[in-house]
Scaffold this motif. Structure first.
Motif, PDB file in Angstrom:
ATOM      1  N   ASN A   4      32.638 177.704  88.640  1.00 53.91           N
ATOM      2  CA  ASN A   4      31.317 178.280  88.835  1.00 53.91           C
ATOM      3  C   ASN A   4      31.307 179.157  90.087  1.00 53.91           C
ATOM      4  O   ASN A   4      31.881 178.775  91.123  1.00 53.91           O
ATOM      5  N   VAL A   5      30.683 180.300  89.986  1.00 48.76           N
ATOM      6  CA  VAL A   5      30.589 181.226  91.116  1.00 48.76           C
ATOM      7  C   VAL A   5      29.184 181.129  91.698  1.00 48.76           C
ATOM      8  O   VAL A   5      28.197 181.339  90.979  1.00 48.76           O
TER       9      VAL A   5
ATOM     10  N   THR B   1      30.277 184.594  84.928  1.00 53.93           N
ATOM     11  CA  THR B   1      30.788 185.681  85.763  1.00 53.93           C
ATOM     12  C   THR B   1      32.004 186.357  85.125  1.00 53.93           C
ATOM     13  O   THR B   1      32.615 185.819  84.204  1.00 53.93           O
ATOM     14  N   PRO B   2      32.369 187.555  85.604  1.00 53.55           N
ATOM     15  CA  PRO B   2      33.422 188.330  84.948  1.00 53.55           C
ATOM     16  C   PRO B   2      34.768 187.621  84.863  1.00 53.55           C
ATOM     17  O   PRO B   2      35.185 186.915  85.792  1.00 53.55           O
ATOM     18  N   MET B   3      35.445 187.860  83.748  1.00 57.42           N
ATOM     19  CA  MET B   3      36.800 187.374  83.531  1.00 57.42           C
ATOM     20  C   MET B   3      37.718 187.944  84.611  1.00 57.42           C
ATOM     21  O   MET B   3      37.605 189.118  84.987  1.00 57.42           O
ATOM     22  N   GLN B   4      38.635 187.101  85.066  1.00 56.09           N
ATOM     23  CA  GLN B   4      39.517 187.475  86.171  1.00 56.09           C
ATOM     24  C   GLN B   4      40.894 187.836  85.614  1.00 56.09           C
ATOM     25  O   GLN B   4      41.732 186.965  85.358  1.00 56.09           O
ATOM     26  N   TRP B   5      41.118 189.145  85.451  1.00 58.81           N
ATOM     27  CA  TRP B   5      42.342 189.624  84.804  1.00 58.81           C
ATOM     28  C   TRP B   5      43.482 189.827  85.796  1.00 58.81           C
ATOM     29  O   TRP B   5      44.641 189.587  85.469  1.00 58.81           O
ATOM     30  N   ASP B   6      43.161 190.312  86.994  1.00 59.38           N
ATOM     31  CA  ASP B   6      44.220 190.567  87.976  1.00 59.38           C
ATOM     32  C   ASP B   6      43.624 190.479  89.372  1.00 59.38           C
ATOM     33  O   ASP B   6      42.442 190.150  89.538  1.00 59.38           O
ATOM     34  N   GLY B   7      44.432 190.786  90.377  1.00 63.23           N
ATOM     35  CA  GLY B   7      43.991 190.642  91.766  1.00 63.23           C
ATOM     36  C   GLY B   7      43.365 191.883  92.343  1.00 63.23           C
ATOM     37  O   GLY B   7      43.046 191.911  93.539  1.00 63.23           O
TER      38      GLY B   7
ATOM     39  N   LEU C 240      27.396 190.616  87.393  1.00 63.38           N
ATOM     40  CA  LEU C 240      27.372 189.414  88.214  1.00 63.38           C
ATOM     41  C   LEU C 240      28.572 189.475  89.159  1.00 63.38           C
ATOM     42  O   LEU C 240      29.606 190.068  88.821  1.00 63.38           O
ATOM     43  N   PRO C 241      28.496 188.859  90.328  1.00 67.91           N
ATOM     44  CA  PRO C 241      29.613 188.938  91.262  1.00 67.91           C
ATOM     45  C   PRO C 241      30.869 188.258  90.732  1.00 67.91           C
ATOM     46  O   PRO C 241      30.802 187.264  90.007  1.00 67.91           O
ATOM     47  N   VAL C 242      32.004 188.815  91.100  1.00 65.37           N
ATOM     48  CA  VAL C 242      33.302 188.249  90.736  1.00 65.37           C
ATOM     49  C   VAL C 242      33.648 187.131  91.716  1.00 65.37           C
ATOM     50  O   VAL C 242      33.281 187.175  92.895  1.00 65.37           O
TER      51      VAL C 242
END
Length: 532
Positions: free
Chosen positions: A365-366, A393-399, A412-414
């Protein structure tokens, strides 16, 4: 295997479109983004993609207020883009399941605009209208699930209309045959485009008490809980004649053959299983949400699984869910160590598993600052912790900036941890949670026992949950240590002498075992026993 349906063998993966992948820089995910990421889902090994609402909508409840059941919101694309998405999914061997929202529409839907235009409108009876109570107030005590009364006065006609959620989401009257026929045609519209099934939103809400009697008070209600908890929704939901409505939906799907009907149902297990319907003519999969609320101890889980298995009607196919767009993420509920155990449990229990996007990388959860809150429930009842933004919140694909989700400002914030908790980083780590999901899914796909085998509880040893899956002489023993102390005394079942650990949740053990084996804190293993 050949006799089982694809939805029995397969694994479902829920995509929340706003948060999966943005391709045009507006900060909101879209259909082209989902299509772009389909190779990832095919490589992960899932079988079906369930897409949350993408219909035209004023977005009062982010697409669950539908203004046109046969279109696509411009935020997400258009029908041509949808056709490209489904064609690519099928090319990759993936099924596509749409969210269907039949309980209510937007108050901007042409049906409701016509219904509201006059008490004599041809579509007036497509919605639920009642005269005021003798004191001029709402017709009964029903409460909106998002807080406040469930009735809004239409001053022009002097009648109230019912809405189980926001006032912008008037409920449809499923007792009206013309409404039912129109909604059946909606299903046909999408199946004619190739859709493989539907997840039906709040399916237990579709029918209400025909006498509109008050819901009884909830004696267990406590201050600080959501307002809707003040009542027991025994009159406003879960009515006996809902099963005929669901059978009608199922009959439409049967016209097209190999399709699946999934029902969203938050009810106790003894009520949940009635939604399979008489003679299994209801939902193929009434969603089983027990793991969303479970106490993650070995005795509690063992009892929960046993009770569910015992309650299933003959021939009813089980299913399991760890998370969705309405409930806190599994890694936040039970912690990152147990989240690995949850992955193994989900993918080894008997029945169809459903994954929620990002759970495979341990997204949590963010925290959402109050001034950035989007969820209407949170805005209606602030301070109660009912907001659903943290799990959307957004899917985290890379850094990279915004986790590779968008080149714009995300809706929404990452998560702050996206620099290391992302698909790219975990794909390169052979011991990551994503690597564990891939190993578990690959084993499940090649092992008929994990797809179709019987379930048998072996028992619990302290905080270790142990169960067996068996099919045509192949047997797997699954042992999950939910506690923070090691277990050096896990014995093989009586009569068993040896086996082999195929997968550990730590992804660092593949070894033969004789007589028994040990488990580290928060470790689970799958042991293949000698064939009988």
């Amino acid at each position: 295997m050949s006799e089982a349906q694809w939805w029995q063998r397969g694994i479902f993966y829920q995509v929340y479109p706003r948060s999966f992948q943005d391709t045009n820089g507006d900060g909101v995910g879209d259909l082209d983004g989902i299509r772009q990421r389909l190779p990832y889902l095919a490589g992960l090994g899932v079988d079906a993609v369930w897409v949350s609402p993408i219909y035209p909508s004023p977005m009062a409840d982010f697409g669950y207020d539908v203004a046109d059941y046969c279109g696509i919101h411009p935020l997400f694309g258009d029908l041509a883009g949808f056709d490209r998405l489904i064609a690519e999914a099928h090319r990759l061997g993936l099924k596509l399941v749409l969210d269907f929202v039949p309980n209510h529409t937007s108050n901007q839907h042409p049906w409701f605009l016509e219904a509201r235009s006059s008490p004599n409108s041809a579509k007036r009876d497509w919605y639920i209208w009642r005269d005021p109570a003798p004191d001029g107030g709402p017709p009964n005590n029903w409460i909106s699930n998002f807080g406040g009364p469930a009735w809004t006065l239409d001053t022009a006609s002097g009648q109230y209309y019912y809405h189980a959620f926001l006032k912008q989401q008037p409920d449809l009257n499923w007792r009206n045959p013309e409404l039912r026929a129109a909604m059946h045609d909606v299903l046909r519209f999408w199946m004619n485009r190739g859709v493989d099934g539907f997840r039906v939103d709040v399916i237990w809400h579709l029918m209400k008490d025909p006498e509109f009697r008050d819901d009884p008070l909830n004696p267990a209600y406590r201050d600080g809980e959501p307002e809707v908890s003040r009542l027991l929704q025994t009159r406003s939901t879960d009515q006996p004649d809902v099963h005929g409505i669901i059978a009608g939906l199922r009959a439409v799907l049967e016209e097209y053959g190999d399709r699946v009907l999934i029902g969203e149902i938050y009810l106790p297990v003894e009520r949940l299983v009635t939604y399979y319907g008489d003679n299994l003519e209801g939902a193929h999969l009434p969603f089983n949400f027990q793991l969303l609320h479970a106490s993650w101890t070995a005795p509690a889980l063992a009892r929960l699984i046993e009770d569910y298995e015992a309650a299933l009607p003959k021939g009813g196919w089980p299913n399991w869910v760890l998370g969705n767009h309405d409930r806190p993420r599994i890694a936040s509920r039970i912690g990152p160590e147990r989240a690995r155990l949850a992955a193994m449990l989900l993918l080894t229990l008997r029945g169809t598993p459903t994954m929620y996007y990002g759970d495979e990388i341990g997204m949590e959860n963010v925290p959402i600052p109050a001034d950035q809150a989007q969820d209407p429930w949170e805005k209606n009842e602030p301070g109660l912790g009912v907001g659903r933004d943290p799990e959307r919140t957004p899917m985290q694909w890379d850094g990279s900036a915004n986790a590779g989700f968008t080149t714009g400002r995300p809706w929404l914030p990452v998560a702050r941890d996206h620099a290391h908790r992302n698909v790219e980083a975990q794909s390169a780590d052979p011991h990551s949670l994503l690597s564990l999901y891939r190993r578990l899914i690959a084993l499940r796909r090649t092992a008929p026992t994990l797809q179709l085998g019987s379930y048998g509880l072996v028992g619990t040893a302290g905080e270790a949950l142990i169960f067996m899956r068996e099919h045509e002489g192949e047997r797997f023993l699954i042992a999950l240590n939910l506690g923070d102390t090691p277990r050096g005394d896990i014995a093989l079942p009586a009569g068993e002498t040896h086996g082999r650990i195929l997968i550990s949740t730590e992804l660092d053990r593949e070894e033969s075992v004789q007589g028994g084996f040990w488990l580290r804190p928060y470790e689970g293993v799958i042991v293949q026993l000698a064939k009988t």
